[in-house]
Scaffold this motif. Structure first.
Motif, PDB file in Angstrom:
ATOM      1  N   UNK A  11       0.841  -1.205   0.000  1.00 40.03           N
ATOM      2  CA  UNK A  11       0.000   0.000   0.000  1.00 40.03           C
ATOM      3  C   UNK A  11       0.876   1.255   0.000  1.00 40.03           C
ATOM      4  N   UNK A  12       0.253   2.410  -0.224  1.00 41.79           N
ATOM      5  CA  UNK A  12       1.003   3.667  -0.201  1.00 41.79           C
ATOM      6  C   UNK A  12       0.166   4.765   0.450  1.00 41.79           C
ATOM      7  N   UNK A  67       4.805  17.790  -1.203  1.00 39.42           N
ATOM      8  CA  UNK A  67       3.979  16.695  -1.691  1.00 39.42           C
ATOM      9  C   UNK A  67       4.819  15.413  -1.635  1.00 39.42           C
ATOM     10  N   UNK A  68       4.310  14.375  -0.997  1.00 44.46           N
ATOM     11  CA  UNK A  68       5.122  13.166  -0.803  1.00 44.46           C
ATOM     12  C   UNK A  68       4.362  11.884  -1.126  1.00 44.46           C
ATOM     13  N   UNK A  69       5.156  10.850  -1.401  1.00 43.19           N
ATOM     14  CA  UNK A  69       4.639   9.491  -1.554  1.00 43.19           C
ATOM     15  C   UNK A  69       5.359   8.622  -0.517  1.00 43.19           C
ATOM     16  N   UNK A  70       4.584   7.872   0.254  1.00 37.42           N
ATOM     17  CA  UNK A  70       5.190   7.020   1.288  1.00 37.42           C
ATOM     18  C   UNK A  70       4.858   5.563   0.955  1.00 37.42           C
ATOM     19  N   UNK A  71       5.883   4.755   0.850  1.00 38.36           N
ATOM     20  CA  UNK A  71       5.685   3.328   0.556  1.00 38.36           C
ATOM     21  C   UNK A  71       6.504   2.503   1.551  1.00 38.36           C
ATOM     22  N   UNK A  95      10.728  -1.380   5.139  1.00 40.13           N
ATOM     23  CA  UNK A  95      11.148  -0.081   5.674  1.00 40.13           C
ATOM     24  C   UNK A  95      10.338   1.039   5.015  1.00 40.13           C
ATOM     25  N   UNK A  96       9.796   1.940   5.782  1.00 40.84           N
ATOM     26  CA  UNK A  96       9.046   3.043   5.173  1.00 40.84           C
ATOM     27  C   UNK A  96       9.965   3.978   4.397  1.00 40.84           C
ATOM     28  N   UNK A  97       9.554   4.333   3.187  1.00 41.20           N
ATOM     29  CA  UNK A  97      10.347   5.244   2.355  1.00 41.20           C
ATOM     30  C   UNK A  97       9.459   6.428   1.977  1.00 41.20           C
ATOM     31  N   UNK A  98       9.976   7.636   2.229  1.00 41.96           N
ATOM     32  CA  UNK A  98       9.212   8.839   1.898  1.00 41.96           C
ATOM     33  C   UNK A  98       9.908   9.548   0.740  1.00 41.96           C
ATOM     34  N   UNK A  99       9.177   9.737  -0.341  1.00 45.59           N
ATOM     35  CA  UNK A  99       9.746  10.403  -1.524  1.00 45.59           C
ATOM     36  C   UNK A  99       9.015  11.723  -1.746  1.00 45.59           C
ATOM     37  N   UNK A 100       9.821  12.774  -1.925  1.00 48.44           N
ATOM     38  CA  UNK A 100       9.238  14.078  -2.218  1.00 48.44           C
ATOM     39  C   UNK A 100       8.920  14.163  -3.701  1.00 48.44           C
ATOM     40  N   UNK A 101       7.835  14.827  -4.011  1.00 42.62           N
ATOM     41  CA  UNK A 101       7.464  15.021  -5.411  1.00 42.62           C
ATOM     42  C   UNK A 101       8.345  16.120  -5.997  1.00 42.62           C
TER      43      UNK A 101
END
Lengths: 271, 249
Positions: free
Chosen positions: B200-201, B232-236, B241-247
């Motif tokens: 999920x994300x 704005x971020x996407x978290x997967x 391990x949780x990874x947070x990516x910035x848009x």
């Protein structure tokens, strides 16, 4: 005449609900409206003290609901401002002494005789809030520029929206422009960003509030101070008049004293 | 004479009850007045529906146009007053669904409760063919229009799209993914419940929350050091391990 019924609420305690109710009620009466302020904080009544009418309280609205007296016997007329009345709360009872249906019936009974009914709501989201809000059509949500107060205001706004109250408008109380400028206090726009409701007024921090509270005379009756002007402006906006917000930022850094001096010397008091 | 009295009497409303896998469904009649419905609801006694911990009540308005007054009465005089555990507000009327959504109430048919899920899983193991023929209604995506305020909560087994802000103190718990189109200031838990999914994300248009929950992971975010704060971020979840990516595109 069919009164507009407005509840003053906040969620958090100590943000200035009762002070706001007293001052707005007095201001509306000064503008020629017939106003009753109902203290819906059963068991912890204060509105009578802030309005300076505590010595004249005989009956309260629980007596009216329980038919111990007529509504006209419980209403306390303020002799200083024509058209201003107080319906006090019971100090010796608890919030369970009334239910929402009784509150609605009480407001309906008062509606034909007044222009405005202001309900001073207790803090919290339980029975006391639900009773007070049940009788109202509109709401004024009071918050201070502090995160806990804003968060509680958000919760209350959600509940008011689900109860169908409209319009719900915001009063930001005790704003200190100096602290906002220094970044130590939430700014007006920060609060509006979170709460997303219409702003009806910003009341600056003012030591005259404490003075008037202790003297039992709402500031809007006579006192010339920044907070009094803010409440008078709020009352005007409630009457549908287009009044610009006070320019609090312009006197930040110079203090209230210089603002008052500027005001009396004919400088612009508004934006 | 008796007939005349019967004619003068206000029409009564009768509530239809149905046992479901998540508890009890109460159908509100469509062709009687709102006052009659309220009178019928008020007859429900406080201890009438004491259900097991993992079960609750769903109100079904069917095609009835629900008003704010009816919701207010149900909340004030029935649910809060008598302590009923309501897990869903169902309706086939688009206006009623909109009103319920605006109030932050769950309008999805509740999914299977935990106990039944595990039973279902066992049945599948034992008799896969039989299970394939059995239809289970699980909500795919729940769209919530408007911001969610503090104290409001959405729980669903599927995905959630919030078309607004998630204010501090508001919560979304989803078995699937979560999209918050506005500001993410409250609590989100994607892949929650028994789902515990790692595929999920969470997507947020404006990330500003100090805590995020994804599957069985709890992540704390330091606003002072997180470069993606208010972005704005996407978290997967990658390799647990949780990874947070910035848009940044």
């Amino acid at each position: 005449m069919a009164a507009r019924v407005i509840v003053t609420t906040s969620g958090k305690g100590g943000v200035g609900k009762t002070t706001s109710t007293a001052n707005i009620a007095a201001a509306l009466a000064k503008f020629g409206k017939k106003v009753v302020a109902i203290d819906a904080d059963v068991g912890l009544r204060n509105l009578d003290v802030i309005m300076g009418l505590e010595n004249r309280v005989v009956y309260n609205f629980i007596d009216v609901i329980e038919k111990t007296c007529k509504i006209s016997q419980a209403l306390v007329k303020d002799k200083r401002v024509p058209g201003l009345f107080l319906l006090p709360a019971a100090q010796t009872r608890t919030k369970d002494a009334v239910n929402p249906e009784q509150m609605i019936a009480l407001c309906e009974e008062l509606k034909p005789d007044f222009d405005f009914i202001l309900l001073d709501c207790p803090a919290g989201i339980e029975g006391g809030f639900k009773n007070a809000a049940a009788g109202a059509d509109e709401a004024l949500v009071v918050t201070t520029p502090e995160i806990p107060a804003v968060r509680d205001a958000d919760r209350i706004i959600g509940m008011l929206e689900s109860m169908g109250k409209s319009p719900i408008r915001l009063i930001i109380n005790r704003l200190r422009p100096n602290m906002v400028q220094d970044g130590d206090m939430l700014a007006k726009d920060d609060i509006l960003d979170v709460l997303s409701i219409d702003l009806i007024g910003v009341v600056p921090e003012d030591e005259n509030v404490i003075r008037s509270t202790n003297n039992g005379e709402p500031m809007t009756m006579s006192l010339d101070s920044p907070a009094a002007h803010a409440y008078l402006n709020i009352a005007e906006r409630l009457l549908g008049r287009d009044v610009p917000l006070m320019d609090l930022e312009s006197y930040a850094g110079r203090g209230f004293f210089s603002w008052i001096k500027k005001f009396f010397s004919g400088g612009s008091k508004k934006k | 004479m008796l007939n005349l009295l019967n004619k003068l009497r206000k029409p009564e409303a009768y509530l239809k009850l149905e046992r479901t896998h998540y508890g009890i469904k109460i159908f509100l009649p469509e062709n009687v007045s709102e006052n009659a419905v309220i009178r019928a609801l008020m007859k429900i006694k406080a201890d009438s529906y004491k259900l097991p911990e993992n079960q609750g009540i769903a109100f079904d308005f069917a095609g009835r146009l629900c008003t704010r007054n009816l919701i207010l009465h149900m909340l004030n005089s029935l649910i809060w007053e008598k302590g009923l555990k309501v897990i869903a507000w169902l309706s086939g009327n688009p206006d009623t669904i909109k009103l319920l959504n605006e109030a932050g109430l769950s309008t999805s048919e509740p999914a299977l409760n935990l106990q039944e899920k595990s039973q279902e899983s066992q049945i599948k193991h034992e008799n896969e063919h039989e299970h394939e023929t059995k239809k289970i209604k699980i909500p795919r995506i729940k769209i919530v229009y408007g911001s969610m305020r503090g104290g409001q909560k959405v729980e669903t087994d599927g995905d959630v799209l919030l078309w607004g802000h998630l204010n501090p103190g508001a919560e979304i718990i989803a078995g699937g993914s979560i999209i918050v189109a506005g500001k993410l200031l409250g609590v989100v838990h994607a892949g929650g419940f028994a789902a515990n999914r790692d595929d999920v994300f969470i997507w947020a248009g404006h990330f500003e929350t100090p805590q995020v929950r994804i599957a069985n992971k709890l992540c704390y975010v330091d606003p002072n050091s997180a470069a993606y704060w208010r972005k704005s971020v996407l978290i997967t979840l990658e390799e647990n391990t949780p990874v947070i990516r910035e848009n940044k595109f």
